[in-house]
Design an enzyme around this catalytic site. Structure first.
Site, mmCIF file in Angstrom:
data_model
loop_
_atom_site.group_PDB
_atom_site.id
_atom_site.type_symbol
_atom_site.label_atom_id
_atom_site.label_comp_id
_atom_site.label_asym_id
_atom_site.label_seq_id
_atom_site.Cartn_x
_atom_site.Cartn_y
_atom_site.Cartn_z
ATOM 1 N N ARG A 68 0.863 -1.178 0.000
ATOM 2 C CA ARG A 68 0.000 0.000 0.000
ATOM 3 C C ARG A 68 0.901 1.228 0.000
ATOM 4 O O ARG A 68 2.040 1.177 0.461
ATOM 5 C CB ARG A 68 -0.900 0.016 1.240
ATOM 6 C CG ARG A 68 -1.830 -1.190 1.357
ATOM 7 C CD ARG A 68 -2.640 -1.112 2.654
ATOM 8 N NE ARG A 68 -3.571 -2.227 2.795
ATOM 9 C CZ ARG A 68 -3.322 -3.363 3.434
ATOM 10 N NH1 ARG A 68 -2.124 -3.541 4.028
ATOM 11 N NH2 ARG A 68 -4.224 -4.322 3.521
ATOM 12 N N HIS A 82 -3.946 -9.724 4.003
ATOM 13 C CA HIS A 82 -5.404 -9.787 4.127
ATOM 14 C C HIS A 82 -5.781 -10.687 5.301
ATOM 15 O O HIS A 82 -5.257 -11.796 5.436
ATOM 16 C CB HIS A 82 -6.033 -10.350 2.843
ATOM 17 C CG HIS A 82 -6.025 -9.392 1.705
ATOM 18 N ND1 HIS A 82 -6.186 -9.778 0.388
ATOM 19 C CD2 HIS A 82 -5.863 -8.038 1.672
ATOM 20 C CE1 HIS A 82 -6.132 -8.717 -0.395
ATOM 21 N NE2 HIS A 82 -5.942 -7.656 0.364
ATOM 22 N N LYS A 120 -2.076 -2.209 7.955
ATOM 23 C CA LYS A 120 -3.509 -2.108 8.212
ATOM 24 C C LYS A 120 -3.931 -3.196 9.193
ATOM 25 O O LYS A 120 -3.537 -4.347 9.061
ATOM 26 C CB LYS A 120 -4.279 -2.268 6.901
ATOM 27 C CG LYS A 120 -5.750 -1.923 6.996
ATOM 28 C CD LYS A 120 -6.386 -1.951 5.627
ATOM 29 C CE LYS A 120 -7.860 -1.583 5.690
ATOM 30 N NZ LYS A 120 -8.492 -1.605 4.348
ATOM 31 N N ARG A 142 -0.618 -2.527 -6.584
ATOM 32 C CA ARG A 142 -0.808 -3.611 -5.604
ATOM 33 C C ARG A 142 -1.786 -4.656 -6.155
ATOM 34 O O ARG A 142 -1.536 -5.866 -6.066
ATOM 35 C CB ARG A 142 -1.311 -3.020 -4.290
ATOM 36 C CG ARG A 142 -1.681 -4.039 -3.208
ATOM 37 C CD ARG A 142 -2.040 -3.266 -1.932
ATOM 38 N NE ARG A 142 -2.869 -4.027 -1.006
ATOM 39 C CZ ARG A 142 -2.394 -4.800 -0.033
ATOM 40 N NH1 ARG A 142 -1.092 -4.959 0.122
ATOM 41 N NH2 ARG A 142 -3.214 -5.433 0.789
ATOM 42 N N HIS A 180 -2.505 2.390 -5.898
ATOM 43 C CA HIS A 180 -3.026 1.126 -5.359
ATOM 44 C C HIS A 180 -3.231 0.089 -6.477
ATOM 45 O O HIS A 180 -3.263 -1.114 -6.201
ATOM 46 C CB HIS A 180 -4.337 1.363 -4.616
ATOM 47 C CG HIS A 180 -4.638 0.347 -3.560
ATOM 48 N ND1 HIS A 180 -3.924 0.256 -2.389
ATOM 49 C CD2 HIS A 180 -5.558 -0.660 -3.515
ATOM 50 C CE1 HIS A 180 -4.399 -0.742 -1.646
ATOM 51 N NE2 HIS A 180 -5.385 -1.318 -2.315
ATOM 52 N N TYR A 190 -9.384 -11.449 -6.679
ATOM 53 C CA TYR A 190 -8.475 -11.477 -7.829
ATOM 54 C C TYR A 190 -8.772 -12.640 -8.771
ATOM 55 O O TYR A 190 -8.360 -12.615 -9.926
ATOM 56 C CB TYR A 190 -7.020 -11.515 -7.345
ATOM 57 C CG TYR A 190 -6.670 -10.286 -6.545
ATOM 58 C CD1 TYR A 190 -6.589 -9.043 -7.155
ATOM 59 C CD2 TYR A 190 -6.482 -10.351 -5.168
ATOM 60 C CE1 TYR A 190 -6.318 -7.896 -6.427
ATOM 61 C CE2 TYR A 190 -6.210 -9.216 -4.427
ATOM 62 C CZ TYR A 190 -6.132 -7.992 -5.051
ATOM 63 O OH TYR A 190 -5.875 -6.858 -4.324
#
Length: 456
Positions: free
Chosen positions: A307, A427, A332, A404, A401, A436
């Site tokens: 990120r 994640h 995050k 990424r 982004h 994805y």
């Protein structure tokens, strides 16, 4: 030893002061009311109030090497640039029904403004506002003429069908976010980005009900505010969700109430597939980026799936060339993780570090020093990518982004297991990574439409 000199620049209603670090000088600046250190620009920001410039001149004396006083004030309001001369006043009638007055320092006009009920000084934007009425406007115009000043008058255009966000200019007694709310966010170690998002969202809520005390606000007001966001403000579902979460935080964490579900129509997040670049497009972008530092930034983001905020926080020590890993600290969700270090990225980083010699952060701003290391700005990274996109003629809706997203998609297309991709991206849920699988085009060429098998 020769003493380093001082630079002073006067721009409208503020004084910019650049000086070497010195405890005595810093104590002097801090003695001036509302003076603050601008860590992004690496200078002291001092209000151009009566006597402040004279105090600075008297204190530093011959140490001042540069003194600039700009003749024009430049401000940007609702995307429009305005230039106000030293002896001019811009009066802007806002959509909220107040008058914004923008001008250089003028004691007489300031005194006139302070005679108008509910006047307000906006310290952030450096302008005055008063309630709009024909009487107040005529009084101000008369005084401006008496002072021998020129005047410009404009009205903000209304946005059709959309109610603008409540701002400090809209109501006389605008309520700031309670300190205990911010302290509780910090105490629970919410990220800087979440705090910046929650505070203005909660402020909008409490000022929507400006006549109701905080203690009396409850479920009825939450429901009404949520409907207002959807039907009048027409915000996105993600904005509405975050607004509700900021309000829930107050009731549950600050007030200490039970965790509960507020019966509002919480929106379903729109399922939008992210834009991705092909491997050929990523290659073209990197080839078009000639500056070594800029190329290293884009390569690091793409090759490790970072990120933009993770990239700016990277420190030199986070690059592990022995294990070929990059350590991402407090990403995050307040989690640390490791991601891959590309061999080609490592080679570029070694060249870059040898040339630029960063102090602490892997990528640092121009004002960075050993004593005060400054992270590279996210806006500069976006500008680097936009320049490369223009150079290669890519018209997709691409942001930093997107690199990424492209990293994850390209890994999947090359056969990497989703569980590994989930770990590299950080994640928490595999459902987030599964998006994805809907983006990749791998295998599409093996699928035939049933129409092609029909006897037509």
């Amino acid at each position: 030893m020769q003493q380093r000199l001082i630079e002073v620049e006067v721009i409208g209603r503020k004084i910019i002061l650049k000086m070497p670090k010195n405890d005595a000088d810093i104590n002097f600046i801090r003695s001036i009311q509302y003076a603050r250190w601008n860590k992004e620009g690496f200078f002291w920001d001092v209000p151009h109030y009566p006597g402040n410039l004279e105090r600075i001149k008297q204190y530093f004396g011959e140490r001042i090497s540069i003194l600039k006083e700009h003749e024009q004030i430049e401000v940007k309001i609702i995307g429009k640039e305005h230039k106000i001369g030293k002896n001019e006043v811009l009066i802007l009638k806002s959509r909220s029904g107040r008058l914004k007055l923008i001008f250089g320092f003028h004691a007489g006009l300031m005194k006139v403004i302070k005679t108008i009920p509910y006047y307000k000084w906006d310290s952030k934007n450096k302008w005055w506002t008063v309630p709009y009425s024909e009487q107040f406007l005529e009084e101000i115009k008369t005084k401006i003429k008496e002072f021998g000043m020129a005047m410009k008058f404009e009205e903000e255009e209304m946005i059709s069908g959309v109610v603008p966000k409540i701002s400090p200019l809209d109501i006389p007694n605008y309520r700031k976010c309670p300190e205990e709310y911010v302290h509780k966010l910090e105490e629970r170690r919410y990220s800087e980005g979440t705090i910046k998002a929650y505070v203005p969202l909660f402020e909008e809520f409490i000022n929507f009900f400006s006549n109701i005390s905080l203690e009396e606000l409850g479920e009825k007001e939450v429901m009404e505010f949520s409907r207002y966001l959807v039907t009048e403000r027409k915000v996105s579902s993600s904005h509405q969700n975050q607004a509700i979460n900021s309000i829930k935080f107050y009731f549950e964490k600050v007030r200490g109430g039970e965790r509960k579900f507020y019966h509002v129509d919480r929106p379903i997040r729109e399922k939008i597939l992210p834009e991705v670049l092909s491997e050929e497009e990523v290659s073209a972008i990197l080839k078009a980026t000639k500056n070594l530092k800029h190329k290293a930034i884009l390569m690091t983001i793409y090759s490790a799936g970072l990120r933009i905020g993770e990239l700016t926080k990277l420190k030199i020590k986070d690059i592990d060339s022995k294990r070929m890993q990059i350590r991402v600290e407090q990403a995050k969700g307040k989690k640390d993780r490791y991601t891959i270090l590309s061999q080609r990225t490592l080679e570029i980083l070694r060249l870059y570090i040898k040339q630029e010699k960063p102090h602490e952060y892997l990528f640092e701003g121009q004002k960075s020093t050993k004593e005060f290391p400054v992270k590279y700005s996210t806006t500069s990274i976006s500008a680097i990518l936009n320049k490369a996109l223009n150079n290669v003629g890519i018209k997709k809706n691409v942001t930093v982004h997107t690199l990424r997203h492209s990293f994850a998609t390209h890994l999947l297309e090359r056969g990497t297991d989703l569980r590994y991709i989930q770990s590299l991206l950080g994640h928490e849920s595999p459902k987030t990574t599964q998006i994805y699988t809907h983006i990749t085009t791998k295998g599409f060429d093996q699928i035939k439409s049933p129409l092609d098998g029909l006897d037509l």
